[in-house]
Design an enzyme around this catalytic site. Structure first.
Site, short mmCIF file in Angstrom:
data_model
loop_
_atom_site.label_atom_id
_atom_site.label_comp_id
_atom_site.label_asym_id
_atom_site.label_seq_id
_atom_site.Cartn_x
_atom_site.Cartn_y
_atom_site.Cartn_z
N ALA A 257 -46.90 26.37 -37.05
CA ALA A 257 -47.50 26.98 -35.86
C ALA A 257 -46.78 26.69 -34.55
O ALA A 257 -46.89 27.48 -33.62
CB ALA A 257 -48.95 26.51 -35.74
N GLY A 261 -47.56 29.63 -29.46
CA GLY A 261 -47.91 30.90 -28.84
C GLY A 261 -48.67 31.83 -29.77
O GLY A 261 -49.61 32.51 -29.36
N LYS A 262 -48.30 31.84 -31.04
CA LYS A 262 -48.97 32.73 -31.98
C LYS A 262 -50.39 32.26 -32.27
O LYS A 262 -51.29 33.08 -32.46
CB LYS A 262 -48.14 32.83 -33.26
CG LYS A 262 -46.86 33.65 -33.06
CD LYS A 262 -45.95 33.64 -34.26
CE LYS A 262 -45.15 32.37 -34.35
NZ LYS A 262 -44.18 32.21 -33.25
N ASP A 303 -47.27 19.35 -43.88
CA ASP A 303 -46.12 20.13 -44.35
C ASP A 303 -46.67 21.27 -45.21
O ASP A 303 -47.40 21.03 -46.18
CB ASP A 303 -45.21 19.21 -45.16
CG ASP A 303 -43.97 19.92 -45.69
OD1 ASP A 303 -43.92 21.16 -45.68
OD2 ASP A 303 -43.04 19.21 -46.13
N ASP A 319 -44.34 31.94 -39.67
CA ASP A 319 -43.15 31.94 -38.81
C ASP A 319 -42.29 30.80 -39.33
O ASP A 319 -42.39 29.67 -38.88
CB ASP A 319 -43.56 31.72 -37.35
CG ASP A 319 -42.40 31.89 -36.39
OD1 ASP A 319 -41.28 32.19 -36.86
OD2 ASP A 319 -42.60 31.71 -35.18
N CYS A 372 -36.99 33.70 -36.24
CA CYS A 372 -36.24 33.97 -35.00
C CYS A 372 -34.75 33.78 -35.29
O CYS A 372 -34.09 32.93 -34.69
CB CYS A 372 -36.71 33.09 -33.86
SG CYS A 372 -36.63 31.31 -34.19
#
Length: 437
Positions: A257, A261-262, A303, A319, A372
């Site tokens: 996380a 932001g998400k 984890d 993500d 990303c």
């Protein structure tokens, strides 16, 4: 880091004259800190953010900021700086020679940061104390007298240019160079997208889609709306994965996380969020941001590969850990640290993590996988190899994206180098959405 002179270095307290000692010019400590930052990135392979302790020891905040700025600018322009240095020496000095590091620091200030040449070299020479000061001074003087310049935009590292050229084409390389030189804008995500017009007027910002604002860099904490939690800082690309899950429709797992932001997006959209992150410090910052925003989420320090939720969720957002080459505009160190082997290893981890996360999606639920990264080995290849029964790609629609971004034929989102350049650009990203039968 090596030196070509084995004489014992002189030790002096910066700024204090001592008998038989040469007083260092004002500003030298910031350059020493910049040297340590560069050494940490280029020789030790550490992220620049992780190495910032070398600058934190400076008592003056301005010096800390200068050290970071110098190191970042060297990393942006390293191939061009080294080409200049090598053009003025009989033979190339070692990559890790102190003389090369000192010249990089002096030249980038004089040629790219507006520092007077005499100040740039005066504060760089103490960095090779006990070493080849005459060589450094001579090379710098030769280049200055020859009116040396750095190319605009900066050159990419040859190995990065080759890799991205194969993946995205030569035009993308030029766009990446332009992005590397540009100062990224400040992107904000609004807690209430319906208030976009109001906050755009309040902040003098532009908007590329509902819930997004873009403005020049500013003191974030001093802007209207910060204290009341109206918005948070988040690159436009980084906001897209959570947007693809829409309004809250039950439970959602936000895996890996941080920076958070998400999680904020999902909570603001009405989801019941469980945010999983293994870094306790980053989880603490997320908790603080949730409090400022008056939002709630269950935070789990774990984890993802060792943790299991109590029950499946209506949606899962992964993500995944990645090379992060997509954030090179703000973090040029990634271009120097990330090697092909690391990319392959990270892709293998992502593939395993994606299968694990998929098993936690309820029937009829959705799964979003994002990185990303500008490496197709991590994004596209992982998504295409995912073949868990019952899952199919849920294609992203054009109306879910800012103008200028379009889904691929497969329904993926690929944000390549230079995307939305005319509007200020954004980070490189890959995103795919699956639905479970």
């Amino acid at each position: 880091m090596t030196t070509t002179d084995r004489r014992a270095p002189r030790k002096a307290q910066p700024g204090k004259a001592q008998p038989g000692k040469i007083e260092e010019p004002q500003g030298t400590p910031a350059r020493r800190a910049a040297l340590k930052l560069l050494d940490a990135v280029l020789r030790q392979g550490l992220p620049l953010e992780a190495a910032l302790g070398a600058a934190n020891g400076l008592p003056n905040p301005a010096d800390r900021g200068l050290a970071r700025a110098i190191a970042s600018e060297v990393l942006r322009r390293l191939p061009d700086l080294d080409d200049l240095i090598d053009s003025a020496t009989p033979k190339p000095m070692p990559d890790d020679a102190k003389a090369r590091f000192a010249l990089r620091i002096a030249l980038v200030q004089a040629l790219a940061m507006g520092t007077p040449a005499h100040a740039a070299i005066a504060t760089a020479l103490p960095l090779v104390d006990g070493g080849p000061r005459r060589l450094v001074h001579g090379v710098f003087g030769t280049l200055m007298r020859g009116e040396a310049t750095l190319p605009e935009p900066p050159s990419l590292l040859p190995e990065v240019a080759e890799r991205w050229s194969l993946a995205w084409g030569d035009d993308a390389i030029e766009q990446a160079r332009i992005s590397l030189a540009a100062r990224p804008a400040l992107d904000l995500t609004l807690a209430d997208p319906s208030a976009t017009a109001h906050w755009a007027e309040q902040l003098g910002a532009t908007s590329l889609m509902p819930g997004h604002l873009r403005l020049d860099n500013a003191d974030v904490t001093g802007l209207p709306g910060f204290e009341e939690g109206a918005w948070w800082v988040q690159d436009l690309s980084a906001s897209l994965p959570a947007r693809l899950l829409g309004k809250g429709a039950g439970t959602v797992l936000d895996l890996c996380a941080a920076p958070g932001g998400k999680t904020l997006q999902l909570a603001a959209a009405g989801w019941q969020v469980t945010a999983v992150e293994m870094a306790a410090k980053r989880l603490g910052r997320l908790s603080e941001n949730l409090a400022r925003m008056n939002l709630t989420a269950d935070l789990v320090e774990a984890d993802v590969m060792q943790w299991t939720p109590a029950a499946p969720a209506d949606a899962v957002l992964l993500d995944a850990p990645c090379s992060a080459t997509g954030i090179f505009r703000r973090h040029p160190d990634v271009l120097h640290r990330v090697k092909p082997r690391a990319i392959a290893d990270l892709a293998a981890i992502q593939a395993k993590m994606l299968v694990r996360a998929a098993r936690w999606v309820k029937p009829g639920g959705r799964l979003v996988y994002a990185v990303c990264s500008l490496e197709p080995q991590e994004g596209e290849a992982v998504a295409r190899a995912f073949s868990l029964p019952g899952f199919a790609i849920d294609p992203v629609r054009v109306d879910e994206l800012p103008a200028g971004l379009v889904p691929t034929e497969e329904g993926f989102i690929r944000v390549p180098p230079g995307a939305l350049a005319e509007a200020g650009g954004c980070d490189g990203f890959f995103i795919v959405r699956f639905r479970r039968d």
